[in-house]
Design a protein around this motif. Structure first.
Motif, PDB file in Angstrom:
ATOM      1  N   SER A 112      44.296  43.099  27.625  1.00 32.57           N
ATOM      2  CA  SER A 112      44.347  42.933  29.069  1.00 32.57           C
ATOM      3  C   SER A 112      45.492  41.998  29.420  1.00 32.57           C
ATOM      4  CB  SER A 112      43.019  42.345  29.576  1.00 32.57           C
ATOM      5  OG  SER A 112      43.108  41.941  30.931  1.00 32.57           O
ATOM      6  N   ARG A 123      39.857  42.083  35.095  1.00 34.42           N
ATOM      7  CA  ARG A 123      39.935  41.809  36.524  1.00 34.42           C
ATOM      8  C   ARG A 123      40.281  43.081  37.276  1.00 34.42           C
ATOM      9  NH1 ARG A 123      43.883  37.330  39.485  1.00 34.42           N
ATOM     10  NH2 ARG A 123      42.519  36.936  41.273  1.00 34.42           N
ATOM     11  N   ASP A 124      39.602  43.324  38.371  1.00 39.11           N
ATOM     12  CA  ASP A 124      39.910  44.447  39.243  1.00 39.11           C
ATOM     13  C   ASP A 124      41.144  44.075  40.056  1.00 39.11           C
ATOM     14  OD1 ASP A 124      40.025  46.195  41.533  1.00 39.11           O
ATOM     15  OD2 ASP A 124      37.971  46.802  41.086  1.00 39.11           O
ATOM     16  N   ARG A 125      42.281  44.765  39.802  1.00 40.23           N
ATOM     17  CA  ARG A 125      43.522  44.350  40.446  1.00 40.23           C
ATOM     18  C   ARG A 125      43.556  44.666  41.938  1.00 40.23           C
ATOM     19  NH1 ARG A 125      45.427  48.704  37.247  1.00 40.23           N
ATOM     20  NH2 ARG A 125      46.242  50.470  38.419  1.00 40.23           N
ATOM     21  N   THR A 127      40.564  44.422  43.996  1.00 40.76           N
ATOM     22  CA  THR A 127      39.674  43.478  44.679  1.00 40.76           C
ATOM     23  C   THR A 127      39.915  42.042  44.252  1.00 40.76           C
ATOM     24  OG1 THR A 127      37.912  43.607  43.003  1.00 40.76           O
ATOM     25  CG2 THR A 127      37.912  45.276  44.745  1.00 40.76           C
ATOM     26  N   ASN A 129      38.427  40.696  41.777  1.00 41.82           N
ATOM     27  CA  ASN A 129      37.196  40.180  41.169  1.00 41.82           C
ATOM     28  C   ASN A 129      37.283  40.207  39.638  1.00 41.82           C
ATOM     29  OD1 ASN A 129      36.001  39.876  43.717  1.00 41.82           O
ATOM     30  ND2 ASN A 129      35.191  41.959  43.706  1.00 41.82           N
ATOM     31  N   TRP A 130      36.745  39.146  39.019  1.00 40.20           N
ATOM     32  CA  TRP A 130      36.629  39.107  37.565  1.00 40.20           C
ATOM     33  C   TRP A 130      35.382  39.885  37.174  1.00 40.20           C
ATOM     34  CZ3 TRP A 130      40.947  37.310  35.571  1.00 40.20           C
ATOM     35  CH2 TRP A 130      41.702  36.398  36.311  1.00 40.20           C
ATOM     36  N   THR A 131      35.534  40.806  36.224  1.00 33.86           N
ATOM     37  CA  THR A 131      34.432  41.723  35.946  1.00 33.86           C
ATOM     38  C   THR A 131      33.769  41.534  34.589  1.00 33.86           C
ATOM     39  OG1 THR A 131      36.012  43.379  35.144  1.00 33.86           O
ATOM     40  CG2 THR A 131      35.397  43.487  37.469  1.00 33.86           C
TER      41      THR A 131
END
Length: 553
Positions: A112, A123-125, A127, A129-131
């Motif tokens: 990643s 991470r959702d690039r 939003t 948000n850390w997933t």
């Protein structure tokens, strides 16, 4: 994937480890430590994924001692990686371990753009948000180490083609190589897995005979020397989309791969992780032939930007751009984590590179794949007079927007920029005009800037009637160039500008999804190298007959 960052503990020498119990296996991840540059340049794609199948369950201290004593620590440190120790969770250990254990390990592994202490941080690039967290390791660089019962397990279940969660979704995850020590079974490699490289250590004549008959790459040893065996044998290979591929040896090629970074002021339009800072670091990899830095001449420079979720190492290896740099003698700068930076900051990096390397300022170019293609479009829009040409591939945003989806401000309206663009004809993403209005708008924008003679008045609603089903219209010259290595054809449309020059090439590749290929990259460079950005801002080069001659060879 685990939701919370594992608890990381430190040893007295500063090395670290963490443990986690997954459904089918226990994992102990040992992180020996690495140079500070590893925090800026992502070595995840290049680093070997060292998976030690423990003969018996080890404590973290025992795992560290094993890695240190065998040389695995030194291998990991060379590439800023880690050593991962695996033991099955089932009763009976390796005797009862499930056949799909390796696949379950790979399902919990990723590389990643974000990483820390042996984890790949997802991470959702879109939003932000850390997933979650995965074990940091690349499926295309997996090496399995087994001894005794764990070696028997690998021999039974991993010397075959294996399907699972690959680099780009479901696919072939066959290990790159296996190191088998003290086997008690006679291996029977699958017929379709002859390409798996194996190091056989201290095994019987019968076992070695079976391996020799069933494999194309075999190293037989009486005793193990993990470092020698890795650097002399295992490191020669990696695997991409199931195919075993020779790993380029930079020294043998006479090339340098030099990691570095620049500290640049954070520009006001930055919407990435560093948006609230005054300055930040941007990493890069510099690839070049040693000889071109020794003769005192100025050299061309090509900026290269990776796709979303990838890295500088990934981009250069998957695309083959470093091989193009080796063949044509230019300086390749593969920029790290560029989605966290702006076009203005890329120019700041460029200015620092001019002080470090003998850059020919008339021969500066940019390329990129996917989100990296969009970064090259940013440079086309915002800093056209600095570049002698661009080769974005497989992506575009709406004209006037940057990679953050923000208005770019004043954009190029009159400065010619030689452009070579290619997309895949079977991609699921909108890369080509027949797929999306923004692609039509991008072509029309380039036509206007480069003063193309042909009218580009196609509409998406009328695509069933297009003469060219991909772009709407054909170029003034059209070339179909086979790529035997991939069983595909690169179709290039060359368009003439008002002054009789060719500054514009739009192409596509059949049987290609969302990817970038060496074949396209080499042809992009053949085009780009014809142009120079003169001190007065004008473009030299591009005679139509000269450009046609490139593709007629």
């Amino acid at each position: 994937m685990i939701e919370l960052m594992p608890e990381v503990a430190s040893f007295s020498d500063g090395s670290k480890h963490w443990e986690h119990t997954y459904e089918n296996f226990f994992a102990t991840v040992y992180i020996p430590g690495s140079a500070p540059i590893a925090d800026i340049v992502n070595f995840g794609f290049r680093a070997p994924y060292l998976l030690v199948f423990e003969e018996n369950k080890l404590t973290p201290e025992e795992a560290k001692n094993f890695a240190d004593s065998t040389g695995l620590t030194n291998i990991a440190k060379t590439y800023c990686g880690s050593v991962v120790f695996i033991y099955p969770t089932c009763d009976g250990g390796w005797d009862n371990a499930p056949a799909d254990l390796f696949a379950s390990i790979i399902s919990e592994s990723r590389i990643s753009q974000y990483y820390k202490d042996g984890t790949a941080v997802m991470r959702d690039r879109f939003t932000g948000n850390w997933t979650g967290y995965f074990i940091r390791g690349a499926v295309l660089r997996t090496f399995l180490y087994g001894r005794g019962k764990s070696a028997d397990y690998i021999a039974k279940h991993c010397l075959q083609r294996i399907e699972g969660d690959g680099l780009y979704g479901k696919g072939d995850i066959t290990p790159v190589g296996c190191i088998l020590e003290n086997l008690s079974v006679v291996p029977q490699p699958a017929d379709n897995a002859r390409d798996i490289p194996v190091v056989s250590v201290g095994n019987s004549e019968a076992a070695n005979a079976a391996l020799s008959a069933g494999l194309d790459h075999l190293l037989i040893k009486e005793s193990a020397d993990y470092e020698e065996d890795y650097f002399g044998f295992c490191d020669r290979f990696h695997r991409m989309m199931g195919n075993l591929i020779p790993q380029a040896n930079m020294d043998e090629m006479g090339m340098v791969c030099e990691p570095g970074y620049c500290t640049v002021p954070t520009s006001g339009d930055n919407r990435g992780d560093d948006k609230d800072t005054t300055e930040h670091n941007i990493g890069y990899l510099a690839y070049y032939n040693k000889k071109i830095m020794e003769d005192g001449k100025k050299v061309p420079l090509l900026f290269c930007f990776h796709g979303g979720g990838d890295s500088a190492f990934c981009m250069t290896n998957v695309s083959g751009w470093f091989r193009v740099a080796a063949k044509y003698n230019f300086l390749l700068i593969s920029v790290e984590h560029h989605m966290n930076s702006t076009a203005t900051e890329a120019v700041a990096v460029l200015n620092q590179l001019k002080n470090k390397y003998p850059v020919d300022t008339e021969q500066i170019y940019s390329t990129g794949f996917s989100m990296g293609g969009c970064k090259s479009w940013d440079l086309f829009q915002e800093y056209p007079k600095l570049f002698a040409g661009v080769a974005p591939m497989s992506a575009t945003f709406e004209v006037g927007l940057n990679v953050f989806g923000q208005e770019a401000g004043p954009i190029n309206r009159d400065t010619v920029v030689p452009t070579f663009y290619v997309g895949g004809e079977i991609t699921p993403l909108p890369e080509l005009p027949f797929q999306a209005q923004k692609c039509i708008d991008r072509v029309a924008y380039v036509f206007a800037i480069n003063k193309v003679v042909a009218d580009y008045d196609v509409t998406l609603e009328d695509k069933d009637n297009w003469k060219n089903p991909i772009y709407g219209i054909y170029g003034d010259s059209v070339y179909k160039i086979p790529d035997p290595s991939r069983g595909s054809v690169l179709t290039l449309n060359l368009f003439e500008s008002e002054n009789g020059c060719c500054y514009t090439v739009f192409g596509s590749v059949d049987n290609q999804g969302h990817e970038v290929r060496h074949h396209s990259c080499e042809h992009a460079w053949k085009f780009l190298q014809n142009f120079r950005r003169l001190p007065d801002g004008t473009i030299a080069g591009g005679n139509m007959e000269d450009i046609k001659a490139i593709f007629e060879v």
